[in-house]
Motif scaffolding. Structure first.
Motif, PDB file in Angstrom:
ATOM      1  N   GLY A 437       0.804  -1.090  -0.129  1.00 36.57           N
ATOM      2  CA  GLY A 437       0.126   0.144  -0.031  1.00 36.57           C
ATOM      3  C   GLY A 437       1.037   1.266   0.202  1.00 36.57           C
ATOM      4  O   GLY A 437       0.618   2.225  -0.089  1.00 36.57           O
ATOM      5  N   ALA A 525      -5.048  -1.783  -1.314  1.00 37.12           N
ATOM      6  CA  ALA A 525      -4.161  -1.995  -2.240  1.00 37.12           C
ATOM      7  C   ALA A 525      -3.757  -3.584  -3.310  1.00 37.12           C
ATOM      8  O   ALA A 525      -3.537  -4.220  -2.580  1.00 37.12           O
ATOM      9  N   ASN A 532      -2.910   2.973  -1.084  1.00 36.42           N
ATOM     10  CA  ASN A 532      -3.520   3.676  -0.188  1.00 36.42           C
ATOM     11  C   ASN A 532      -3.599   4.953  -0.284  1.00 36.42           C
ATOM     12  O   ASN A 532      -2.915   5.497  -0.263  1.00 36.42           O
ATOM     13  N   ASN A 534      -4.428   7.032  -2.260  1.00 31.43           N
ATOM     14  CA  ASN A 534      -4.378   6.953  -3.881  1.00 31.43           C
ATOM     15  C   ASN A 534      -4.881   8.439  -3.731  1.00 31.43           C
ATOM     16  O   ASN A 534      -5.960   8.733  -4.754  1.00 31.43           O
TER      17      ASN A 534
END
Length: 694
Positions: A437, A525, A532, A534
């Motif tokens: 992530g 993710a 993560n 994002n």
């Protein structure tokens, strides 16, 4: 050593989109509950399941063999990126062909900023008259009748099509008009009590526009040819035709249209595409926000369908339901099923009725870009712009007819009505533990893997067949999101524009961002969406098996992982990160004649204004990314179109900053202080008249 271009630490709208943009553009989609609550297995989960790492590598090997046979589409074996040589000046003489310009630095200037040696001009603005009898724009005395003959609001997708040689240096400009900013259009606007005239002006400001433009042979500047016979406006009240497997279905019949074939209007048209047979495609995106009272529906099946498309609550933002009952799902439950399609327009026939192609599925289409199979069948790629939703392709069963005869044109307008609709499922080739992530690259040095296109339904001249258990074909084409849920499609970080490269056949998917990736109860993710929370997005590159657009398997990898190049979680196809521009939130994409990918951004979260970027996709400069322009305060860069001598961008929603209004403007673009802010199309060209980036 060359230094990175500077990032800005502060901005008038730092943190990406303003709340005003979220409110009017997509109905606060990212601040509502995620519509996709399915429990699809994620990319990493598949690795531990039926598809082993070994089987995926075998599938990737098939694509590598294809390269040896001359297709040139394998994910492995691409030339390694090398540091820039020659002058190493990062100026116009340095860079991949087509990208030889001095990059624009990140900034917050209230203007369109272009590279040194380039000039710009406004081609056409919101309100400029294009039809016979349309008056000059007057912001203080605007009417619905006037707007129906004028260029629409919030231009997005752009296409330039050729005219016959008898019209020397003239082209046909086609534009989407995605949505309206009522607070920036009307003085003293009362959002709780819009007037009928204001609503009808907004209806007329939505839709599509066609206007012939004249090129100046010395500069490349474009000027509208007002009142040309091909000039046209399609609005929220124009007639459109439903075609394909859903036409005539009980799911799309309404009291005003018991045949289920005639729709008034097209809404929230975002990006699109240009077909090989000379028409344009237009994706209906955030159509859900125009419909009211979804939250009051109690019938379980209908309520679930509405919820999956983000249709809830009571009154809509614009209150259109007060003036036309079709926007109230309690009064007209099927009207909403008539939006969310890909629209096809014939710009050369101003009397034609545009088509809504139901065989391409119903969801928040960002765009629709076709390519042809070797035997001449169109394949169209489309993305569903929602957190954790999917991307698709449609493979036609009919071949394109060459030529411009009436018979050929009539046949080609039916190409997108018969064929198979697919949704993508991706599998990563790295162990789950290596995707944590953070965006850290796995041990093999790339985010990559294989994928399959899962068939959802097939439409034929004799009917349609569902490939999804428990759903009829009509249900698949109307409630396509649920079909994707059922077959376990891969949840993506807002798949938007998708473009196949005309040079290599590789397909590029813009994934804008996803603040909820990895949040509690949400998908974590995975290798295709490796970060993560994002904020900055990424661009996926995929290669169909044997470079066949109709293939059901592909290899994929992340081409770009966007953000600050100083951030170790960014990736630029292996190109040295001290030689690239920072980029955030890729949205629309396009190709130039050299095979470079051009990327426009929406919601830059690095403190700068949004912009347009060019990046090399092949050769020893693969991944070299340069910023070509930035747009004014509050604006988004849309509709990029790159020709040999000019670049066109649609500057959308300038001044769309929290607290802005007609009385309190937050931008003075394009006409300066004291003038109302107006979205507009801008042309950029070399001052010396030469070709772009060479």
């Amino acid at each position: 050593m060359r230094k990175l271009l500077p990032l800005l630490s502060t901005s008038t709208h730092a943190g990406g989109r303003s709340a005003l943009t979220c409110r009017f553009r997509c109905g606060d989609a990212c601040f509502h509950e995620v519509p996709n609550t399915s429990d699809n297995e994620y990319v990493g989960d598949v690795i531990a399941g039926a598809l082993s790492r070994r089987s995926m590598m075998r599938a990737a090997a098939v694509v590598t063999v294809a390269t040896a046979a001359g297709t040139g589409v394998a994910m492995s074996g691409a030339p390694a990126a090398e540091a820039a040589t020659a002058t190493d000046t990062f100026g116009r003489a340095d860079g991949a062909r087509g990208l030889r310009f001095a990059p624009v630095a990140p900034n917050t200037a209230d203007q369109v900023t272009v590279p040194a040696g380039y000039s710009q001009s406004v081609v056409i603005r919101w309100g400029d008259p294009i039809l016979r009898g349309a008056p000059a724009f007057d912001a203080k005395n605007q009417t619905a009748a006037a707007q129906a003959g004028q260029f629409g609001y919030n231009n997005d997708f752009l296409a330039l099509l050729p005219l016959d040689d008898s019209y020397a240096r003239r082209q046909v400009l086609v534009s989407n008009h995605e949505y309206t900013d009522e607070v920036l259009m009307f003085a003293n606007y009362d959002a709780d009590n819009p007037t009928r005239e204001q609503v009808e002006i907004a209806w007329a400001a939505h839709g599509l526009g066609v206007v012939v433009v004249q090129e100046d042979h010395r500069s490349g500047k474009l000027t509208p040819v007002r009142r040309h016979e091909l000039n046209r406006r399609l609005t929220a009240t124009s007639e459109f035709r439903l075609t394909g497997p859903v036409a005539g279905s009980d799911l799309v019949k309404t009291s005003a249209d018991p045949t289920g074939t005639k729709v008034l209007g097209t809404l929230n048209n975002c990006s699109g595409g240009t077909t090989p047979w000379g028409t344009t495609l237009h994706g209906e995106e955030n159509f859900n926000q125009y419909f009211a009272n979804g939250g009051a529906v109690t019938e379980p099946v209908q309520a679930a369908r509405l919820k999956r498309y983000g249709i809830g609550g009571a009154a809509s933002e614009r209150k259109w339901e007060r003036f036309d009952k079709r926007f109230d799902v309690l009064q007209e439950p099927n009207e909403v099923n008539r939006f969310g399609y890909v629209v096809e327009l014939d710009p050369y026939d101003p009397t034609s009725t545009p088509r809504k192609h139901t065989a391409l599925g119903r969801f928040k289409h960002e765009g629709a870009q076709p390519r042809l199979t070797e035997d001449g069948r169109p394949v169209v790629y489309t993305g569903d712009d929602e957190r954790f939703d999917y991307f698709y392709k449609f493979v036609s069963s009919k071949r394109m007819k060459k030529g411009t005869s009436r018979a050929a044109r009539a046949h080609n307008l039916t190409l997108l009505d018969e064929g198979t609709l697919y949704v993508a499922k991706l599998t990563g080739d790295s162990p789950v533990a290596e995707i944590d992530g953070s965006g850290k690259l796995p041990a093999d040095g790339e985010f990559d893997g294989t994928g399959v296109w899962i068939p959802l339904a097939t439409a034929t001249a004799d009917g349609a067949v569902s490939h999804v258990e428990g759903m009829t074909a009509e249900e698949v084409f109307v409630f396509t999101r649920q079909a994707g849920d059922k077959v376990g499609a891969t949840k993506m970080d807002r798949p938007e524009d998708i473009e196949p490269s005309p040079r290599t056949g590789r397909v590029y998917v813009a994934l804008t961002n996803n603040k909820d990736r990895g949040a509690a109860g949400k998908a974590a993710a995975d290798e295709a969406n490796p970060r993560n929370a994002n904020k900055h997005g990424q661009i996926l590159e995929l290669a169909e098996h044997w470079n066949d657009p109709a293939a059901t398997g592909f290899a994929w990898r992340l081409f770009l992982v966007a953000g600050d190049p100083n951030d170790p979680a960014t990736y630029f196809a292996g190109f040295p990160k001290d030689k690239v521009s920072p980029i955030s939130c890729p949205d629309n994409v396009a190709f130039d004649a050299h095979g470079n990918l051009w990327i426009s951004t929406d919601g830059n979260q690095l403190g700068s204004h949004d912009g347009l970027f060019g990046v090399a996709t092949r050769g020893d400069r693969r991944g070299e990314l340069k910023q070509f322009l930035t747009v004014p305060r509050g604006a988004e860069t849309c509709g990029p179109l790159v020709q040999d001598r000019r670049v066109l961008v649609a500057v959308q929603h300038p001044g769309e900053i929290d607290g802005a209004s007609v009385e309190n403007p937050q931008s003075v673009w394009p006409d300066g202080p004291g003038k109302i802010v107006r979205p507009a199309v801008v042309a950029v060209y070399r001052t010396d008249g030469g070709n772009i980036g060479v």
